[in-house]
Design an enzyme around this catalytic site. Structure first.
Site, PDB file in Angstrom:
ATOM      1  N   LYS A 278      39.521  58.041  47.842  1.00 34.34           N
ATOM      2  CA  LYS A 278      38.087  57.829  47.891  1.00 34.34           C
ATOM      3  C   LYS A 278      37.485  58.546  49.103  1.00 34.34           C
ATOM      4  O   LYS A 278      38.185  58.817  50.080  1.00 34.34           O
ATOM      5  CB  LYS A 278      37.773  56.333  48.015  1.00 34.34           C
ATOM      6  CG  LYS A 278      38.161  55.490  46.823  1.00 34.34           C
ATOM      7  CD  LYS A 278      37.862  54.033  47.090  1.00 34.34           C
ATOM      8  CE  LYS A 278      38.221  53.162  45.898  1.00 34.34           C
ATOM      9  NZ  LYS A 278      37.309  53.373  44.768  1.00 34.34           N
ATOM     10  N   ARG A 352      42.031  48.968  35.848  1.00 38.40           N
ATOM     11  CA  ARG A 352      42.301  48.803  34.416  1.00 38.40           C
ATOM     12  C   ARG A 352      43.799  48.840  34.121  1.00 38.40           C
ATOM     13  O   ARG A 352      44.254  48.240  33.148  1.00 38.40           O
ATOM     14  CB  ARG A 352      41.555  49.871  33.625  1.00 38.40           C
ATOM     15  CG  ARG A 352      42.012  51.293  33.871  1.00 38.40           C
ATOM     16  CD  ARG A 352      40.963  52.317  33.503  1.00 38.40           C
ATOM     17  NE  ARG A 352      39.855  52.329  34.452  1.00 38.40           N
ATOM     18  CZ  ARG A 352      38.779  53.105  34.327  1.00 38.40           C
ATOM     19  NH1 ARG A 352      38.665  53.920  33.292  1.00 38.40           N
ATOM     20  NH2 ARG A 352      37.828  53.066  35.231  1.00 38.40           N
TER      21      ARG A 352
END
Length: 498
Positions: A278, A352
């Site tokens: 990130k 996920r």
């Protein structure tokens, strides 16, 4: 903080601050309504003077304070605006209670009484006022060394026209739910060095023992044995071991038949993004990427005390996503517990992956319905901002049930589409599916990915990426973790009726 509900004259309540609710000055009665504010004004004329001077207009959450009010035992008298009377919902009552407490808390006030008028003193409003006060009292300041005694509230009293069994039950339930929401907030505000998967597992065990729940923690060896390749792949770049936390509530007399609700919460205790790292800006906030898991543990804490006639199991996959030398690489292919293979296109789409194995495990244990809560996508923040949680359902009936629970709990959720056409974005040349689609409809394709691991069970995905964290303090809530969607999950379990 002790909370009580009593019937007592306004002049006789002996507290540091008595709070009355006033309305927009253009509403009936000049804003005084027909309750506590009107009675106070009839005694000392204070509110009429405020309205006449324009100093106070009764706008929503507007405040005014009077020291040493004559004829009252309370040392201070506070007014808080509620806006238009017709817009005074239970959600607004919750905000009013929280805002009043937070307005008074820094002023050396330790005991507060809030007068609820007859028009909004039913069980639902009493519950909202208790919740609002307890939630408003929370501060994410456990690591501050200089804490002033002026910020301590010892007791919060609701003054109501009458108290009956329904009122008492609503107040008790509200205290349990709000304290459990604050429990979740406290978990989510911990820094990554103080909230590793190991520590989260320990905290879950301690909570389960305290509340009489069953708790099982699957370690790396057990997950390898089962074949949880998606979850383990996310964790392999970190020195911190992963865990799958399983907390079970079984109602008395349950024989294991019927509905079995699974609550599944994403708990990435720190998310660097892995190899797909990130940007450094705001990466410090990635400590709250376990807010979904915290919410599930908070909900289980409340469910244990409220004892619904429904079997509920919480599943919290806990990992740290780091770019170590053993980290998962973009392009890697993993085999999930379901047997499906996933191409890891982006290691920052890790939530996920861990949810996929956790939901499959929930189905393998016999869970019939699934709700997952996860800070899953930035795309849902773009779509809905920080006001609504995205609700992604597999079917209308279960969607309506969860939406009704959210509305009753005062948590805003917006139903999002999960049409089969979106599956077109989840095609891989090398595996059964990729872990990300294209940039279009990113929150939806993330939900469609999860749907592949529900084995056809009724399922709702709650994307709380925009609602789990407050970037700025509200008049009624501190900056930091919100505890969403604890109230909805608890309401869903406790209101289940077949």
């Amino acid at each position: 903080m002790q909370t009580t509900v009593v019937v007592q004259a306004l002049e006789e309540i002996d507290v540091d601050a008595l709070v009355v609710v006033s309305f927009d000055k253009d509403s009936a009665g000049g804003g005084l309504g027909d309750g506590a504010a009107k009675r106070v004004d009839a005694t000392i004329g204070w509110l009429s003077e405020l309205y006449a001077s324009g100093e106070f207009k009764g706008k929503s959450l507007e405040t005014a304070l009077l020291h040493r009010p004559p004829t009252f035992k309370a040392r201070r008298l506070a007014a808080i605006g509620a806006g238009k009377p017709e817009k005074l919902t239970t959600a607004e009552v919750r905000k009013i209670a929280g805002a009043a407490l937070r307005f008074l808390k820094p002023k050396g006030v330790h005991t507060i009484a809030l007068a609820l008028d007859e028009a909004f003193a039913g069980p639902a409003s009493v519950a909202a006022a208790i919740e609002g006060a307890i939630l408003g009292d929370y501060e994410p300041d456990q690591y501050k060394t200089d804490k002033s005694d002026a910020g301590r509230i010892d007791s919060y009293t609701l003054l109501v026209p009458a108290v009956d069994a329904a009122i008492e039950a609503a107040a008790r339930r509200a205290a349990i739910v709000a304290e459990s929401q604050n429990y979740a907030r406290a978990l989510a505000t911990e820094p990554g060095n103080a909230m590793t998967p190991t520590i989260l597992a320990d905290r879950a065990r301690a909570m389960a023992v305290e509340q009489g729940l069953e708790c099982e923690v699957l370690d790396r060896a057990r997950m390898e044995q089962l074949g949880m390749g998606a979850l383990l792949g996310v964790a392999q770049g970190s020195n911190e071991p992963p865990y799958l936390i399983v907390v079970r509530y079984r109602p008395e007399g349950s024989e294991g038949a019927g509905t079995h609700l699974a609550l599944v919460g994403k708990a990435v205790t720190f998310d660097s993004g892995g190899i797909s790292i990130k940007p450094s800006d705001k990466m410090d906030l990635m400590k709250f990427d376990m807010a979904g898991g915290a919410a599930v543990l908070g909900a289980m804490r409340a469910i244990a005390q409220l004892k619904p006639a429904l079997t509920v199991t919480g599943f919290v996959p806990a990992v740290e996503n780091m770019p170590g030398g053993r980290a998962q690489r973009p392009g890697d292919i993993v085999k999930t517990l379901s047997g499906k293979t996933v191409e890891v296109v982006n290691t920052d789409a890790e939530g996920r992956m861990i949810l996929a194995d956790a939901m499959t495990y929930a189905r393998n244990l016999g869970c019939t319905h699934i709700v997952d809560a996860a800070t899953l996508t930035g795309a849902i923040v773009v779509a809905l901002g920080d006001i609504y949680t995205g609700l992604f359902p597999s079917e209308d009936a279960f969607a309506s049930r969860v939406a009704a629970a959210a509305e009753a709990a005062g948590e805003k959720m917006w139903r999002m589409p999960v049409d089969d056409e979106y599956k077109e974005a989840l095609k891989s040349t090398y595996a059964d599916l990729p872990n990300v689609g294209n940039r279009k409809g990113g929150a939806i394709t993330a939900a469609m990915f999860l749907k592949e691991f529900t084995s056809g069970a009724p399922w709702v995905h709650l994307d709380i990426a925009g609602t789990a964290w407050l970037d700025d303090a509200k008049p009624y809530l501190a900056k930091g973790p919100s505890g969403a969607p604890v109230r909805t999950l608890v309401r869903l379990a406790t209101s289940w009726n077949g």
